[in-house]
Every structure is written in structure tokens, then in C-alpha cells.
Design a protein around this motif. Structure first.
Motif, PDB file in Angstrom:
ATOM      1  N   VAL A  28      19.690 -10.985 -15.528  1.00  0.00           N
ATOM      2  CA  VAL A  28      19.869 -12.153 -16.396  1.00  0.00           C
ATOM      3  C   VAL A  28      18.595 -12.996 -16.414  1.00  0.00           C
ATOM      4  N   ILE A  29      18.018 -13.242 -15.229  1.00  0.00           N
ATOM      5  CA  ILE A  29      16.803 -14.067 -15.149  1.00  0.00           C
ATOM      6  C   ILE A  29      15.649 -13.386 -15.870  1.00  0.00           C
ATOM      7  N   ASP A  30      15.491 -12.086 -15.658  1.00  0.00           N
ATOM      8  CA  ASP A  30      14.391 -11.354 -16.290  1.00  0.00           C
ATOM      9  C   ASP A  30      14.541 -11.338 -17.811  1.00  0.00           C
ATOM     10  N   SER A  31      15.764 -11.144 -18.293  1.00  0.00           N
ATOM     11  CA  SER A  31      16.000 -11.136 -19.745  1.00  0.00           C
ATOM     12  C   SER A  31      15.751 -12.521 -20.345  1.00  0.00           C
ATOM     13  N   PHE A  32      16.159 -13.564 -19.633  1.00  0.00           N
ATOM     14  CA  PHE A  32      15.933 -14.923 -20.122  1.00  0.00           C
ATOM     15  C   PHE A  32      14.437 -15.216 -20.224  1.00  0.00           C
ATOM     16  N   THR A  33      13.679 -14.814 -19.209  1.00  0.00           N
ATOM     17  CA  THR A  33      12.233 -15.051 -19.214  1.00  0.00           C
ATOM     18  C   THR A  33      11.572 -14.358 -20.398  1.00  0.00           C
ATOM     19  N   ARG A  34      11.973 -13.113 -20.655  1.00  0.00           N
ATOM     20  CA  ARG A  34      11.434 -12.371 -21.800  1.00  0.00           C
ATOM     21  C   ARG A  34      11.718 -13.105 -23.107  1.00  0.00           C
ATOM     22  N   HIS A  35      12.939 -13.631 -23.226  1.00  0.00           N
ATOM     23  CA  HIS A  35      13.322 -14.298 -24.467  1.00  0.00           C
ATOM     24  C   HIS A  35      12.516 -15.582 -24.663  1.00  0.00           C
ATOM     25  N   VAL A  36      12.332 -16.367 -23.598  1.00  0.00           N
ATOM     26  CA  VAL A  36      11.532 -17.589 -23.700  1.00  0.00           C
ATOM     27  C   VAL A  36      10.112 -17.247 -24.126  1.00  0.00           C
ATOM     28  N   PHE A  37       9.544 -16.235 -23.492  1.00  0.00           N
ATOM     29  CA  PHE A  37       8.172 -15.823 -23.778  1.00  0.00           C
ATOM     30  C   PHE A  37       8.024 -15.386 -25.238  1.00  0.00           C
ATOM     31  N   ASN A  38       8.946 -14.534 -25.694  1.00  0.00           N
ATOM     32  CA  ASN A  38       8.869 -14.027 -27.067  1.00  0.00           C
ATOM     33  C   ASN A  38       9.150 -15.121 -28.092  1.00  0.00           C
ATOM     34  N   GLN A  39      10.089 -16.012 -27.774  1.00  0.00           N
ATOM     35  CA  GLN A  39      10.419 -17.091 -28.700  1.00  0.00           C
ATOM     36  C   GLN A  39       9.242 -18.041 -28.881  1.00  0.00           C
ATOM     37  N   PHE A  40       8.537 -18.306 -27.797  1.00  0.00           N
ATOM     38  CA  PHE A  40       7.363 -19.178 -27.880  1.00  0.00           C
ATOM     39  C   PHE A  40       6.311 -18.569 -28.810  1.00  0.00           C
ATOM     40  N   ALA A  41       6.101 -17.261 -28.686  1.00  0.00           N
ATOM     41  CA  ALA A  41       5.121 -16.593 -29.547  1.00  0.00           C
ATOM     42  C   ALA A  41       5.548 -16.638 -31.011  1.00  0.00           C
ATOM     43  N   LEU A  42       6.847 -16.491 -31.275  1.00  0.00           N
ATOM     44  CA  LEU A  42       7.346 -16.554 -32.653  1.00  0.00           C
ATOM     45  C   LEU A  42       7.157 -17.947 -33.249  1.00  0.00           C
ATOM     46  N   ILE A  43       7.382 -18.983 -32.434  1.00  0.00           N
ATOM     47  CA  ILE A  43       7.298 -20.359 -32.920  1.00  0.00           C
ATOM     48  C   ILE A  43       5.858 -20.781 -33.166  1.00  0.00           C
ATOM     49  N   THR A  44       4.967 -20.443 -32.221  1.00  0.00           N
ATOM     50  CA  THR A  44       3.595 -20.952 -32.273  1.00  0.00           C
ATOM     51  C   THR A  44       2.591 -19.952 -32.841  1.00  0.00           C
ATOM     52  N   GLY A  45       2.963 -18.662 -32.844  1.00  0.00           N
ATOM     53  CA  GLY A  45       2.008 -17.648 -33.266  1.00  0.00           C
ATOM     54  C   GLY A  45       0.977 -17.329 -32.207  1.00  0.00           C
ATOM     55  N   ARG A  46       1.196 -17.849 -30.997  1.00  0.00           N
ATOM     56  CA  ARG A  46       0.270 -17.616 -29.886  1.00  0.00           C
ATOM     57  C   ARG A  46       1.034 -17.201 -28.644  1.00  0.00           C
ATOM     58  N   SER A  47       0.376 -16.445 -27.800  1.00  0.00           N
ATOM     59  CA  SER A  47       1.006 -16.027 -26.549  1.00  0.00           C
ATOM     60  C   SER A  47       0.977 -17.166 -25.541  1.00  0.00           C
ATOM     61  N   LEU A  48       2.085 -17.354 -24.839  1.00  0.00           N
ATOM     62  CA  LEU A  48       2.147 -18.377 -23.797  1.00  0.00           C
ATOM     63  C   LEU A  48       1.166 -18.065 -22.674  1.00  0.00           C
ATOM     64  N   LYS A  49       0.833 -16.791 -22.489  1.00  0.00           N
ATOM     65  CA  LYS A  49      -0.059 -16.389 -21.410  1.00  0.00           C
ATOM     66  C   LYS A  49      -1.460 -16.982 -21.567  1.00  0.00           C
ATOM     67  N   THR A  50      -1.849 -17.267 -22.800  1.00  0.00           N
ATOM     68  CA  THR A  50      -3.223 -17.733 -23.040  1.00  0.00           C
ATOM     69  C   THR A  50      -3.264 -19.111 -23.706  1.00  0.00           C
ATOM     70  N   TYR A  51      -2.162 -19.843 -23.646  1.00  0.00           N
ATOM     71  CA  TYR A  51      -2.083 -21.097 -24.394  1.00  0.00           C
ATOM     72  C   TYR A  51      -2.940 -22.200 -23.765  1.00  0.00           C
ATOM     73  N   SER A  52      -3.090 -22.187 -22.452  1.00  0.00           N
ATOM     74  CA  SER A  52      -3.906 -23.190 -21.762  1.00  0.00           C
ATOM     75  C   SER A  52      -4.520 -22.556 -20.526  1.00  0.00           C
ATOM     76  N   ASP A  53      -5.419 -23.289 -19.869  1.00  0.00           N
ATOM     77  CA  ASP A  53      -6.057 -22.762 -18.666  1.00  0.00           C
ATOM     78  C   ASP A  53      -5.024 -22.456 -17.582  1.00  0.00           C
TER      79      ASP A  53
END
Length: 374
Positions: A288-313
Motif C-alpha cells: 500500500v505504501i509503495d503504491s501510494f508513493t508511486r501515485h504521488v510521484f506520477n501525479q506530481f509529474a502530470l500536474i507540473t510536467g516535471r519530475s519531483l526527483k529534479t524539482y529542487s536541490d
């Protein structure tokens, strides 16, 4: 700035055992210089490409393009370049290879000259004052130099492999030497395609599922980690060849399928081989935790067009150590060797929970700021 067309200019020949070959037709991992450039340019949505080559190589280059189905690309003698140059066109010294990100950024920028080690490689034809940029500034430090002379096969192949390293995670860096060795070993073998490597990964996953369900936790974890290494190879192989297929994008969906299936089979295997309800409950929490994390990560990319991994330092630094498959497989492998695979599950939950908290809080912070800036 409007873009007219792309002019690929080849000037050099390489002589090997008395045979002169235009750099345009030199092959790097089964892909010629000219085909690699055409693929890179078309990835930007540009269709109007003209090729200029030395007079004695025009027929050879034209025949090759017809052979691979590129009949809409005009090939002319380099002597005609000055007569076919128009305002807004980009002239590329195509005897050099340039990192695709640097090429894309230059095309989309307002710079008129792109240099590598003070050599002009990209040039936009404009009547205004020239504005130069070092193309290394368009790529991450780990992908520099951003340009390499295609005629030096050894150096250019090594550079292409370096460019293919996409992941920044600690385990990606750990696996990179072996992945690169495999890519260099199979890169010239045409029948080994990225899609076939993906199929191999999924076949290995089936073996892992069988092993976990039957209680072979060490062997299952070991093969799962090997599958993870080959999962890095298929993307690298596609990148070093400069060829991408629409079908290849399904790899990410297949990755999610085999990863979650492997986790589920491990949990079921633990539950039916001595660890009972504790394993099942703990495993469900982890999934459940792993699936939730994936969804947050993917949703952020859909909303912003950018990967959360590289959004800030901070995000870039955390992405190096965040919870993901290779870490979890190491936990399972080590804990099995030490005699208690459940410890691997507990460590995975702890790491996954930290990752979920950080990614959720950072997503909320970034998206809230974007809402305030409207």
C-alpha cells in the motif's frame, strides 16, 4: 525565435585499411551518425531536414538514406550549402555527436551559436548579433562533454554509453558498471533489441515469483536483483542506439507489473513458509505504501510536467537515496542470508514510509507555492 529547417553538414572522412568512409556512415552500436542525427532532430517534431556532404560522398549517403527509408531527406553537395541557407535555419556540424538534451535545449533557446571546446557545432542563421553558449551547460555534469567527434569510434562509443546513464539513484550508480559492460558487449548485435531485453526481464520475474511462492527466498532475491540490472540495460540499449519505439514506452507499465508481482509473491511465500499472518499483514502495508508513493510521484509529474526527483536541490539529493526496488531487493537478499527474510520486509517498510512522507510533503509544498503564484 522561429525555426526554419535543420541543415546537417558532414565534412569528414575516416580512412581504415585504405577504405575511406564518410563520418556520416560510421556506425556506433549499429546506428550510423546520420541516422542518429535524423532521429534526434525528428524527436523535436522537426521534419524539414537537409543533408550536405562532400561531393564524392553524396551518392553514397543518398543511397544509404533510401535503403533505410529516409527518402524525404534531400542530400546535396557541401558546395551548395551557401545557396540553401535561409534565415532561422540551424546548421549542424554533424561530424560531431551532441547529447540529445543539449540539441533540444539549443533548438528551443535564443542562442545562435553552440560550441564544444571552442568549436562551433550548432549555429542558427540570423541577421542579429550572435549569442554563443557552451553546450556543456545544457547537460548535467555527469553527461559532460556534451559533444564528441563521431570519427573517433572508441571515444564516441564511450561517450554515448556515458550519456545513456539516466538514473541518479545510489543503486543505479552501483549497477552502472555492470549495465554498461553488458550494453557495450551486446550493443552491436542487432537481433538483441531493447524490447527483447524487456521480455527477458519479465521472464526472469516469472522465475522469481515461482521461487518466492515455493520458499526459495535467497535464490529468488538474487535473480530478482539480476532482473533489475537487465531492467536498466533495455533503456540504455535504446539510448545508445538512438532508436525509440512507441511500444517501448510500455516498459514502465511492465516494470510496475513485475515489481508488484514479485513483492506480492514474496509476501505470500513468507506467509505460507513459516511467517504466517505477520508476513501477510506486513506485506500488505508495504504494498500500500509503495503504491501510494508511486501515485504521488506520477501525479506530481502530470500536474507540473516535471519530475519531483529534479524539482529542487533537496529533491535531487533525496532522489539519490529514496526507497525503490533495488534497495528493497538488497534488504530482502541480505536479510535472507542472515536467516530472517522478515527483517528485509521491515526495512523496506521503513524506507518506503520515509520516501512516502518526504514525497508527499514536498509535493504539497511545491503545488501550494504554484497555487499562490497564480
Amino acid at each position: 525565435m522561429s525555426l526554419g529547417k535543420i541543415l546537417l553538414v558532414f565534412r569528414e572522412f575516416i580512412e581504415n585499411e585504405g577504405v575511406k568512409t564518410p563520418v556520416a556512415l560510421l556506425s556506433h552500436f549499429g546506428t550510423t551518425t546520420i541516422e542518429r542525427w535524423i532521429q534526434t532532430i525528428r524527436a523535436q517534431g522537426i521534419r524539414e531536414i537537409q543533408v550536405f556532404a562532400p561531393k564524392e560522398a553524396v551518392a553514397q549517403v543518398r543511397d544509404y538514406l533510401e535503403k533505410i527509408g529516409e527518402t524525404n531527406v534531400d542530400v546535396s553537395s557541401i558546395d551548395e550549402l551557401q545557396f540553401k541557407t535561409t534565415e532561422g535555419a540551424i546548421i549542424i556540424s554533424a561530424d560531431y555527436l551532441v547529447h540529445p538534451d543539449a540539441t533540444r535545449t539549443f533548438i528551443q533557446s535564443n542562442y545562435t551559436v553552440g560550441t564544444c571546446k571552442q568549436t562551433t557545432v550548432l549555429q542558427r542563421v540570423v541577421s542579429s548579433e550572435h549569442k554563443a553558449v557552451d553546450l556543456d551547460s545544457f547537460v548535467e555534469p555527469r553527461h559532460r562533454p556534451a559533444c564528441v567527434y563521431a570519427g573517433d569510434l572508441k571515444a564516441s562509443k564511450a561517450t554515448i554509453v556515458m550519456w545513456s546513464q539516466k538514473g541518479i539513484h545510489l543503486t543505479s550508480m552501483l549497477n552502472a558498471p555492470l549495465e554498461n559492460f553488458i550494453v557495450k558487449s551486446i550493443g552491436e548485435i542487432k537481433w538483441i533489441t531493447p524490447n527483447r531485453i524487456t521480455m527477458l526481464v519479465n521472464l526472469l520475474a516469472l522465475a522469481v515469483i515461482y521461487l518466492f511462492l515455493n520458499g526459495y527466498f535467497f535464490l529468488g532475491s538474487l535473480i530478482a536483483y539480476i532482473a533489475g540490472i537487465f531492467d536498466g540495460v533495455d533503456g540504455k540499449l535504446a539510448r545508445v542506439r538512438g532508436r525509440f519505439t512507441k511500444l517501448g514506452h510500455l516498459e514502465h507499465s511492465l516494470d510496475a507489473l513485475w515489481e508488484q508481482s514479485v513483492y506480492a509473491s514474496l509476501v505470500i511465500g513468507l506467509g505460507t513458509h513459516g511467517y504466517g499472518v505477520q508476513a501477510l499483514v506486513t506485506g500488505i502495508i508495504f504494498l500500500v505504501i509503495d503504491s501510494f508513493t508511486r501515485h504521488v510521484f506520477n501525479q506530481f509529474a502530470l500536474i507540473t510536467g516535471r519530475s519531483l526527483k529534479t524539482y529542487s536541490d533537496f529533491d535531487r539529493k533525496f532522489a539519490v537515496i529514496d526507497g525503490r526496488r533495488n534497495f528493497y531487493l538488497i534488504y530482502f537478499l541480505v536479510s535472507t542470508v542472515l536467516g530472517n527474510p522478515m527483517n528485509g520486509l521491515f526495512l523496506s517498510i521503513a524506507h518506503a514510509s520515509l520516501t512516502a512522507v518526504v514525497y508527499l510533503s514536498r509535493s504539497i509544498q511545491h503545488l501550494s507555492r504554484l497555487d499562490r503564484e497564480k
